[in-house]
Write a protein that holds these residues in place. Structure first.
Motif, PDB file in Angstrom:
ATOM      1  N   TYR A 153      27.153 -76.113  -5.688  1.00 32.43           N
ATOM      2  CA  TYR A 153      26.931 -76.601  -7.057  1.00 32.43           C
ATOM      3  C   TYR A 153      27.271 -75.575  -8.135  1.00 32.43           C
ATOM      4  O   TYR A 153      27.109 -75.862  -9.327  1.00 32.43           O
ATOM      5  CB  TYR A 153      25.466 -77.025  -7.229  1.00 32.43           C
ATOM      6  N   GLU A 211      27.974 -78.373 -10.964  1.00 32.01           N
ATOM      7  CA  GLU A 211      26.840 -78.839 -11.772  1.00 32.01           C
ATOM      8  C   GLU A 211      27.008 -78.528 -13.260  1.00 32.01           C
ATOM      9  O   GLU A 211      26.895 -79.437 -14.090  1.00 32.01           O
ATOM     10  CB  GLU A 211      25.513 -78.279 -11.251  1.00 32.01           C
ATOM     11  N   PRO A 212      27.246 -77.274 -13.669  1.00 32.29           N
ATOM     12  CA  PRO A 212      27.450 -77.035 -15.107  1.00 32.29           C
ATOM     13  C   PRO A 212      28.585 -77.881 -15.673  1.00 32.29           C
ATOM     14  O   PRO A 212      28.473 -78.433 -16.775  1.00 32.29           O
ATOM     15  CB  PRO A 212      27.765 -75.539 -15.191  1.00 32.29           C
ATOM     16  N   THR A 265      21.153 -77.028 -15.666  1.00 35.21           N
ATOM     17  CA  THR A 265      21.441 -76.365 -14.396  1.00 35.21           C
ATOM     18  C   THR A 265      20.362 -75.343 -14.052  1.00 35.21           C
ATOM     19  O   THR A 265      19.851 -75.309 -12.919  1.00 35.21           O
ATOM     20  CB  THR A 265      22.819 -75.669 -14.451  1.00 35.21           C
ATOM     21  N   PHE A 271      25.207 -68.765 -11.925  1.00 33.59           N
ATOM     22  CA  PHE A 271      25.718 -69.958 -12.609  1.00 33.59           C
ATOM     23  C   PHE A 271      26.440 -69.613 -13.908  1.00 33.59           C
ATOM     24  O   PHE A 271      27.336 -70.343 -14.327  1.00 33.59           O
ATOM     25  CB  PHE A 271      24.581 -70.954 -12.869  1.00 33.59           C
TER      26      PHE A 271
END
Length: 582
Positions: free
Chosen positions: A134, A138-139, A166, A393
Motif C-alpha cells: 500500500y 493508498e496515498p 493513510t 509513506f
C-alpha cells in the motif's frame, strides 16, 4: 479493608501477601510444550473445513461471504470504527496513569533487551508486506478518489487529505490495538506468571477455572482462527504484488489463478525450509537483510526522486493527520454517499486486519518487552512504528503524488499492486529495483510466516514459548491454503476476497479485545505496586492529619501495629503516643 487508589476502590481484603507479593521468576510459558487437543483440534478442523468449502464450491463461499459482509457493514461497521478509537484512548490512558510505572516483570528487573535492539525489533514488526503493498497505492488512491466528506478539495488540500487518511490507517490506531494485546500478554506472563495465551489474560475477569476451561479454550480458538486469516491476508497481498512485478518485468503474462497458486507454493517451500532447519541465525540473517533492503529502497527513492517535495510533505502530513483526526475517526456508513463501500475497502478492512493480527504481533512485542514499564511499553510500541510509517509513506506516496501532479498518470499502471511498479518505472534501473522489491516481499513473508506459525503453535500448545516443530509447520501450510482460498473466493478481484473474509473473521474477536481491556484493568488494580502505593498514601495522610491535630504539626512517624478497635481501653494494643496511626 477496601482501598480507593484514585481509579475506583479495589475489592476484597488486602492481605500481607498482597502487599509483599513478588512476581515469579518463571512462568507457565517456560514449561515443556504440550498440545491442547481441544484448541488445536477445533481450530484445525474449522480451517480444513474452510479449505474444503473453497475448493468444492468456490461460488457458494463467495456468495455467502459477500452477503455476510454487507450485513456486517450495515449493522455493525460502527463497532469497528468505535472500538479502534477506544483502544487508542485506553492505551494512552494506561501510559499516563499511575499504572504506567508498573514493570512487566519483577519490580527490580532490568529490560531484557537494550533500547536500541528493542526498537530495531519493533521496526521489524512495524514493517511488512502491507506497507510495501500500500506504500504507493493508498496515498495515490485517496488523492485521485477523495475519501467520503472531502470531495471537491483543492489540489493542496487533496494531498493533505490523502496523507492524513493513510497515516490514520497506519499509525496510532493499529499500534494501539497491538499494544493492548501485547501489554495484557506481557503483564500476565512476566508479572503474574501465567501462560502466554489470550485466555490467560482473562483470568481476572472470568476466574482461573474458566480461563483454563471451556470458555478460555473458546477464546483461544477465536484468537487462533483470527491470526490464521490475518496472516493469510498478508500472504495474499504479497502474492498479488509479486505476480504483478513478474508481469511488469516481462517474465510472465497476465497473472492467472495457477500463477498465483504457484507463487504461494514457492513461498511456502521457502518457509518450510526455514521452519524445518531450525537455524535461528539464518532467520536472523534474513530479517537483517530485509531491513537493509527496505532502507536501501527508501534511500534510493528519496535520493533520486522528488527529495524536496518529500521533505516538505512530512510536516504537511503530520499537520493534516491531526487536523483531520476526528473526521477520520468519526467516519461511518452514514457520513456521505458511498461511505459504506469505501469503509469496507479501507478503514474497516484495516481495523479488521489489525485486530486479526493482534494475537501474533501482540505476542511478539510482549516477548521482547520483559522488564519494561507500562509507560515505556506503550510509548515505544505506538510512537516508534508510527514515526517509521510517516517516513515510509512520505517517501513512497510522496514520490507517487509528485509524479501524478506533474503529468505522469500512475493510476494507468493498474490496480493497487501494480502502482508500486508503475512508480519504479520512472526511476533508473527498473528491473533491478523491481527484483529487489520482490525479494523484499518474499523475505517479509518467510520471516513473517515463520514467526506467525510459531505464535499459532504457542496458542495450540498452552502458551509454550518453543512449540513443537510439526505444529508450526502445520499452521504454516494452513496459512498458504487459506490465503489461496481467500484470493480465489474474490474471483477476478482477489483483493476483494482477502478483504471480505478478513473483516468477517475479525468481527467476533473485536468484542474479545474490548473485554480484554476490562480484564487488564482488573489485573492492574490488584497489582502489588498499586496496592502498596494506595496503602502508603492512606497511612501517611492519616498520620499527617493526626500529627497536625495532636501535636501542632511537630511530630514524627513510627511504624507500629494498627490499633484494634475491639481491644479494651488501656490494654496496650493501641499505637504509641506520637506515632502516626494507620
Amino acid at each position: 479493608m477496601a482501598i480507593d487508589n484514585g481509579n475506583g476502590p479495589t475489592t476484597g481484603e488486602i492481605s500481607t501477601e498482597d502487599l509483599l507479593w513478588e512476581p515469579p521468576e518463571r512462568s507457565r510459558a517456560d514449561l515443556k510444550p504440550k498440545t491442547d487437543r481441544i484448541v488445536f483440534g477445533v481450530a484445525a478442523v474449522l480451517s480444513i473445513a474452510f479449505l474444503v468449502w473453497g475448493v468444492v464450491n468456490k461460488d457458494s463461499l463467495k456468495g455467502i461471504s459477500a452477503g455476510a459482509l454487507q450485513a456486517l457493514m450495515h449493522n455493525g461497521g460502527w463497532v469497528f470504527v468505535l472500538a479502534a478509537s477506544v483502544f487508542v484512548v485506553f492505551a494512552l490512558w494506561l501510559a499516563f496513569s499511575r499504572y504506567g510505572n508498573i514493570r512487566l516483570g519483577r519490580d527490580d528487573e532490568e529490560p531484557e533487551f537494550r533500547t536500541v535492539s528493542w526498537i530495531s525489533m519493533m521496526f521489524g514488526a512495524g514493517m511488512g508486506i502491507g506497507m510495501v503493498f500500500y506504500g504507493v497505492g493508498e496515498p495515490l488512491g485517496h488523492f485521485l478518489t477523495s475519501p467520503p466528506g472531502t470531495e471537491g478539495a483543492s489540489t493542496g488540500a487533496a494531498v493533505g487529505h490523502a496523507m492524513s487518511t493513510t497515516l490514520f490507517h497506519w499509525t496510532l490506531h493499529p499500534w494501539a490495538i497491538y499494544a493492548v494485546v501485547g501489554l495484557a500478554i506481557a503483564y500476565g506472563t512476566f508479572r503474574r506468571g501465567r501462560g502466554q495465551l489470550i485466555s490467560a489474560a482473562f483470568t481476572p475477569l472470568i476466574g482461573e477455572r474458566h480461563a483454563n476451561g471451556a470458555l478460555g479454550r473458546l477464546i483461544d480458538v477465536f484468537a487462533l482462527f483470527a491470526t490464521l486469516f490475518g496472516t493469510a491476508a498478508s500472504l495474499g497481498l504479497g502474492t498479488l504484488q509479486i505476480a504483478e512485478g513478474l508481469r511488469q518485468i516481462g517474465w510472465i503474462g497476465e497473472p492467472t489463478e495457477p500463477v498465483l497458486l504457484a507463487i504461494i507454493g514457492v513461498l511456502l517451500l521457502c518457509f518450510l525450509a526455514s521452519a524445518v532447519s531450525g537455524v535461528a541465525k539464518g532467520i536472523q540473517w534474513l530479517s537483517n537483510t530485509n531491513l537493509v533492503l527496505a532502507l536501501a529502497v527508501l534511500v534510493f527513492l528519496l535520493a533520486t526522486g522528488a527529495t524536496v517535495f518529500v521533505f516538505n510533505l512530512i510536516p504537511t502530513s503530520l499537520g493534516a493527520y491531526f487536523q483531520d483526526f476526528f473526521a477520520n475517526a468519526g467516519r461511518t456508513a452514514d457520513t456521505a454517499k458511498g461511505a459504506e463501500e469505501w469503509l469496507s475497502g479501507w478503514t474497516i478492512f484495516y481495523w479488521a486486519w489489525w485486530i486479526s493480527w493482534s494475537p501474533f504481533v501482540g505476542m511478539f512485542i510482549a516477548r521482547i518487552s520483559r522488564g519494561r514499564t507500562i509507560r515505556e511499553f506503550v510509548g515505544g510500541v505506538i510512537l516508534v512504528p508510527s514515526a517509521l510509517s510517516l517516513v515510509w509513506f512520505a517517501v513512497m506516496g510522496g514520490n507517487a503524488l509528485f509524479l501524478q501532479m506533474n503529468g505522469t498518470d500512475l493510476s494507468a499502471a493498474g490496480d493497487t499492486e501494480a502502482q508500486l511498479f508503475g512508480l519504479l518505472k520512472e526511476f533508473p534501473a527498473f528491473t533491478f529495483v523491481a527484483l529487489v522489491v520482490m525479494v523484499l516481499i518474499g523475505i517479509f513473508f518467510i520471516t513473517g510466516a515463520d514467526s506467525a506459525s510459531i505464535i499459532m503453535g504457542t496458542m495450540s500448545q498452552r502458551g509454550a514459548i518453543q512449540p513443537q516443530r510439526p505444529i508450526t509447520v502445520f499452521w504454516g501450510l494452513m496459512m498458504g491454503g487459506v490465503a489461496a482460498t481467500m484470493m480465489l473466493a474474490g474471483g477476478s478481484d482477489a483483493l476483494s476476497g482477502l478483504q471480505t473474509l478478513t473483516i468477517i473473521v475479525a468481527a467476533p474477536f473485536t468484542l474479545i479485545l474490548l473485554l480484554l481491556c476490562v480484564a487488564l484493568v482488573r489485573d492492574l488494580r490488584r497489582d502489588p505496586m498499586v496496592l502498596r502505593s494506595a496503602k502508603a498514601e492512606e497511612v501517611v495522610t492519616a498520620a499527617v492529619v493526626a500529627g497536625a491535630q495532636d501535636h501542632d504539626g511537630d511530630f514524627q512517624l513510627e511504624i507500629s501495629a494498627a490499633e484494634d478497635p475491639s481491644a479494651p481501653e488501656g490494654s496496650g494494643d493501641g499505637a504509641p503516643e506520637g506515632a502516626g496511626r494507620a
